[in-house]
Design a protein around this motif. Structure first.
Motif, PDB file in Angstrom:
ATOM      1  N   PRO A  30      -2.314   4.435   3.202  1.00 49.60           N
ATOM      2  CA  PRO A  30      -1.772   3.076   3.186  1.00 49.60           C
ATOM      3  C   PRO A  30      -1.873   2.420   4.566  1.00 49.60           C
ATOM      4  O   PRO A  30      -1.460   3.002   5.568  1.00 49.60           O
TER       5      PRO A  30
ATOM      6  N   ALA B 131       0.807  -1.225   0.000  1.00 41.60           N
ATOM      7  CA  ALA B 131       0.000   0.000   0.000  1.00 41.60           C
ATOM      8  C   ALA B 131       0.840   1.275   0.000  1.00 41.60           C
ATOM      9  O   ALA B 131       0.539   2.201  -0.762  1.00 41.60           O
ATOM     10  N   PRO B 132       1.904   1.387   0.824  1.00 44.26           N
ATOM     11  CA  PRO B 132       2.690   2.628   0.793  1.00 44.26           C
ATOM     12  C   PRO B 132       3.304   2.907  -0.584  1.00 44.26           C
ATOM     13  O   PRO B 132       3.333   4.050  -1.042  1.00 44.26           O
TER      14      PRO B 132
ATOM     15  N   TYR C 220       2.149   1.933  -3.573  1.00 41.57           N
ATOM     16  CA  TYR C 220       1.117   2.349  -4.522  1.00 41.57           C
ATOM     17  C   TYR C 220       0.613   3.761  -4.231  1.00 41.57           C
ATOM     18  O   TYR C 220       0.357   4.534  -5.161  1.00 41.57           O
ATOM     19  N   ALA C 221       0.481   4.115  -2.962  1.00 38.41           N
ATOM     20  CA  ALA C 221       0.069   5.480  -2.610  1.00 38.41           C
ATOM     21  C   ALA C 221       1.082   6.488  -3.127  1.00 38.41           C
ATOM     22  O   ALA C 221       0.721   7.511  -3.718  1.00 38.41           O
TER      23      ALA C 221
ATOM     24  N   LEU D  92      -4.853  -0.530   0.757  1.00 41.73           N
ATOM     25  CA  LEU D  92      -4.793   0.912   0.518  1.00 41.73           C
ATOM     26  C   LEU D  92      -6.223   1.420   0.585  1.00 41.73           C
ATOM     27  O   LEU D  92      -7.100   0.947  -0.152  1.00 41.73           O
TER      28      LEU D  92
END
Length: 98
Positions: A51, A13-14, A16-17, A56
């Motif tokens: 995230p 998630a981090p 992709y963010a 996410l």
């Protein structure tokens, strides 16, 4: 103002963010928020990328239903393209009227 959430299952998630923020940051204002999140501002529509450990969280708040739908489509399609290898799928909840 209508809003909508998507919880996208991923252990990255981090990343992709940050990738979404960097991509859109070339054209619109992007602000880093606490805990590694980002706020993207598309005219009068806010997108918050948060995230978390296993997903996410994406929150979109727009002035009307048409803007909400348009930004959800743009952000969702970009994320799915970025996460093609991980087979990411963005599923939005039903819009809420605040």
């Amino acid at each position: 103002m209508p809003s909508s959430l998507a919880r996208v299952a991923t252990d990255a998630a981090p990343r992709y963010a940050k990738q979404l923020a960097s991509h859109f940051g070339r054209k619109i204002p992007v602000e880093e928020i606490p805990d590694g999140g980002h706020r993207l501002t598309f005219q009068n529509t806010d997108v918050v990328l948060e995230p978390l450990d296993d997903h996410l969280l994406i929150r979109v708040t727009a002035p009307d239903a048409a803007a909400l739908t348009a930004i959800r489509d743009v952000v969702g399609s970009h994320l799915e393209r970025f996460g093609r290898r991980g087979e990411l799928s963005v599923v939005w909840d039903e819009p809420a009227q605040d």
